[in-house]
Scaffold this motif. Structure first.
Motif, mmCIF file in Angstrom:
data_model
loop_
_atom_site.group_PDB
_atom_site.id
_atom_site.type_symbol
_atom_site.label_atom_id
_atom_site.label_comp_id
_atom_site.label_asym_id
_atom_site.label_seq_id
_atom_site.Cartn_x
_atom_site.Cartn_y
_atom_site.Cartn_z
ATOM 1 N N SER A 53 0.845 -1.197 0.000
ATOM 2 C CA SER A 53 0.000 0.000 0.000
ATOM 3 C C SER A 53 0.877 1.241 0.000
ATOM 4 C CB SER A 53 -0.955 -0.018 1.197
ATOM 5 O OG SER A 53 -0.242 -0.130 2.411
ATOM 6 N N VAL A 54 1.239 1.756 1.183
ATOM 7 C CA VAL A 54 2.017 3.002 1.245
ATOM 8 C C VAL A 54 3.515 2.755 1.346
ATOM 9 C CG1 VAL A 54 0.146 4.364 2.220
ATOM 10 C CG2 VAL A 54 1.654 3.092 3.751
ATOM 11 N N GLU A 55 3.938 1.510 1.443
ATOM 12 C CA GLU A 55 5.370 1.229 1.591
ATOM 13 C C GLU A 55 6.201 1.800 0.444
ATOM 14 O OE1 GLU A 55 3.174 -1.796 4.000
ATOM 15 O OE2 GLU A 55 2.997 -0.994 1.964
ATOM 16 N N PRO A 56 5.804 1.644 -0.824
ATOM 17 C CA PRO A 56 6.596 2.254 -1.902
ATOM 18 C C PRO A 56 6.640 3.781 -1.828
ATOM 19 C CG PRO A 56 5.181 0.533 -2.789
ATOM 20 C CD PRO A 56 4.749 0.761 -1.377
ATOM 21 N N VAL A 57 5.571 4.397 -1.353
ATOM 22 C CA VAL A 57 5.561 5.861 -1.217
ATOM 23 C C VAL A 57 6.627 6.301 -0.218
ATOM 24 C CG1 VAL A 57 4.185 7.878 -0.591
ATOM 25 C CG2 VAL A 57 3.108 5.968 -1.780
ATOM 26 N N LEU A 58 6.667 5.634 0.934
ATOM 27 C CA LEU A 58 7.654 5.989 1.946
ATOM 28 C C LEU A 58 9.068 5.678 1.478
ATOM 29 C CD1 LEU A 58 8.168 7.087 4.764
ATOM 30 C CD2 LEU A 58 7.868 4.780 5.665
ATOM 31 N N PHE A 59 9.246 4.538 0.813
ATOM 32 C CA PHE A 59 10.580 4.171 0.331
ATOM 33 C C PHE A 59 11.101 5.202 -0.663
ATOM 34 C CE2 PHE A 59 13.523 2.162 -2.567
ATOM 35 C CZ PHE A 59 14.342 1.416 -1.727
ATOM 36 N N LEU A 60 10.272 5.577 -1.641
ATOM 37 C CA LEU A 60 10.702 6.534 -2.669
ATOM 38 C C LEU A 60 10.961 7.910 -2.078
ATOM 39 C CD1 LEU A 60 8.243 5.457 -5.508
ATOM 40 C CD2 LEU A 60 10.726 5.170 -5.531
ATOM 41 N N SER A 61 10.093 8.362 -1.166
ATOM 42 C CA SER A 61 10.284 9.680 -0.548
ATOM 43 C C SER A 61 11.548 9.698 0.306
ATOM 44 C CB SER A 61 9.061 10.044 0.293
ATOM 45 O OG SER A 61 7.912 10.164 -0.505
ATOM 46 N N MET A 62 11.756 8.620 1.081
ATOM 47 C CA MET A 62 12.952 8.546 1.910
ATOM 48 C C MET A 62 14.208 8.475 1.053
ATOM 49 S SD MET A 62 13.841 8.535 5.079
ATOM 50 C CE MET A 62 15.494 9.221 5.017
ATOM 51 N N PHE A 63 14.139 7.753 -0.045
ATOM 52 C CA PHE A 63 15.271 7.679 -0.971
ATOM 53 C C PHE A 63 15.615 9.074 -1.488
ATOM 54 C CE2 PHE A 63 17.479 7.012 -4.907
ATOM 55 C CZ PHE A 63 18.224 5.856 -4.718
ATOM 56 N N SER A 64 14.591 9.836 -1.853
ATOM 57 C CA SER A 64 14.798 11.191 -2.356
ATOM 58 C C SER A 64 15.455 12.084 -1.312
ATOM 59 C CB SER A 64 13.454 11.782 -2.790
ATOM 60 O OG SER A 64 13.579 13.143 -3.136
ATOM 61 N N ILE A 65 14.961 12.019 -0.075
ATOM 62 C CA ILE A 65 15.508 12.851 1.001
ATOM 63 C C ILE A 65 16.942 12.458 1.322
ATOM 64 C CG2 ILE A 65 15.319 13.324 3.478
ATOM 65 C CD1 ILE A 65 13.345 14.900 1.882
ATOM 66 N N ALA A 66 17.188 11.141 1.475
ATOM 67 C CA ALA A 66 18.526 10.679 1.842
ATOM 68 C C ALA A 66 19.541 10.925 0.737
ATOM 69 C CB ALA A 66 18.476 9.185 2.177
#
Length: 478
Positions: A53-66
């Protein structure tokens, strides 16, 4: 985050429970209940693949920030060095082997710290207001907007950064990008939205596993992005990695729009600009009033005192985490470490590895120790790591400091869980958002001001200062 680490490993019992767990779904594909309560506008065009569900959203956003956080500091350093005619770190070495500090390097460090301060303060000042409004509004209006809008804001920030790099504009224009991201809620809104979504769509038995998956997404995305960013920056410079930042932010927004079904029955009358939740926080801490959405224990001075003390612990812990994280790259770029982009990437990856090791350590320690002892052990790990980093003058010692911080996030979920005892769901989100937002503001202002002011005294003084601050919550918990 920022890398934004405070809500990263919240345990399942800190998440607000849905109003009626029997009507929620554990899978990604919208079931009959969700079909009924979601409007056609909020229903995604496609079912989520692989049961996510939201796991890819968090992964992609965190990847962008990091990916962008260390690169931004390095770009500021290089641009300011170029403007001042300083080339001490070119070619991977400082070029100053004497014991006498280079005054030009000090000026570069000072200006870089100041611009980090201005840029972060601009984003956090807006974010502390917007994230509280968006998060509380999402309780009524739905979770999908707080996943899509902040991701688009992060994409706009990346666009501004790319324009600055292509056109060689003054670094002051970075502030425009941070303001746009702050206006959209920044990464903290994505983080809060993802954890709230999991609370909406799971029961107590499955929630623990889903929260663990979200925590793993943060740590794994951070490690991958840090290593990739360091190697890519060394090979091709800054512009190409920031194109990936833009792509991952847009991908997060697109995935949320296409695949994530709504988890909250939308209320068309929900208002974004309201002070209801801020008033609830005021009543909660002042003891004025009691009721749904206003807090509990208002008339019990002992309970209110405990809430203030645990909130102070949480505030200090987040302040030290965020303040020290702001300085790591700057500390590593300058003498005596003089790290290049590859080593900086590995150092950042070591920090994110602490998310996973803290999660594992938390689960193991809770089998043998009370939560208060788990928090103290986590604080001791953080203090030991910061003290070593403060005196690190070589690569081995710096990574030793990172290694000692392997439980540095273990205290955060304990404090969050304890604070929840005094809160009801209506005031929970607003309270945590206000405390975190204030912590970010204080951390950026305090640590980025102390660092240039104490360069002549001790380069690692801010880390020692942070270690001393952590003794306060350790004493309170004890």
């Amino acid at each position: 985050m920022d890398e934004r680490d405070t809500a990263a490993i919240l345990p399942a019992d800190t998440l607000p429970s849905p109003d009626n767990e029997s009507t929620t779904n554990d899978s990604c594909s919208p079931n009959e209940e969700v079909e009924i309560r979601t409007s056609s506008f909020r229903r995604p065009p496609f079912a989520c693949p692989f049961g996510l569900s939201v796991e890819p959203v968090l992964f992609l956003s965190m990847f962008s920030i990091a990916l962008q956080a260390p690169l931004t500091t390095q770009y500021l350093w290089d641009r300011i060095s170029e403007d001042l005619g300083y080339n001490g770190t070119k070619g991977g070495g400082c070029g100053n082997t004497s014991d006498r500090p280079d005054p030009l390097q000090k000026e570069v460090e000072t200006l870089t710290a100041h611009w980090n301060l201005y840029i972060n303060l601009g984003g956090f000042a807006l974010g502390v207001v917007v994230v509280t409004l968006l998060g509380s509004w999402s309780d009524l209006a739905g979770r999908r907007p707080v996943l899509i809008v902040p991701s688009l804001g992060l994409a706009l920030q990346a666009v501004v950064y790319l324009v600055v790099m292509y056109q060689k504009l003054p670094v002051a224009y970075f502030l425009v990008g941070r303001l746009l991201s702050g206006l959209s809620g920044d990464f903290n809104s994505v983080l809060a939205g993802c954890f709230s979504y999991v609370a909406d769509t799971t029961d107590r038995r499955s929630r623990t596993f889903r929260v663990a998956v979200l925590e793993a997404c943060i740590g794994v995305a951070g490690m991958f992005a840090s290593v990739i960013g360091g190697q890519w920056r060394r090979a091709q410079g800054y512009i190409n990695p920031f194109w990936l930042v833009l792509a991952t932010s847009l991908a997060a927004a697109l995935y949320a729009y296409l695949f994530v079904p709504e988890s909250v029955s939308p209320d068309p009358s929900a208002k974004l600009f309201t002070t209801r939740h801020h008033r609830a926080v005021y009543r909660l801490y002042s003891g004025r009033g009691r009721g749904a959405g206003e807090g509990t224990g208002g008339g019990d001075s002992s309970q209110r005192c405990k809430l203030w003390l645990y909130t102070l612990c949480f505030f200090l812990l987040v302040t030290v985490h965020m303040g020290s994280r702001d300085l790591y790259v700057l500390y590593e770029l300058s003498a005596p470490l003089c790290w290049g982009p590859a080593l900086i990437g590995y150092g950042s990856a070591a920090q994110y590895l602490g998310y996973l090791s803290s999660l594992l350590g938390l689960r193991l320690l809770q089998l043998r120790l009370a939560d208060s002892w788990v928090a103290v052990v986590g604080l001791a790990s953080n203090v030991a790591g910061l003290v070593v980093i403060a005196f690190a003058d070589n690569t081995q010692l710096m990574f030793t400091g990172y290694g000692l911080c392997f439980l540095y996030m273990a205290a955060t979920p304990v404090l969050s869980s304890t604070c929840r005892v005094f809160l009801v769901p209506g005031a929970l989100f607003a309270s945590v958002a206000c405390v975190e937002g204030l912590s970010y503001l204080v951390a950026s202002g305090l640590f980025n001001s102390i660092y240039p002011a104490t360069l002549h005294l001790l380069k690692g003084f801010p880390f020692l200062f942070g270690a001393v601050l952590l003794l306060i919550p350790a004493g309170i918990i004890g």
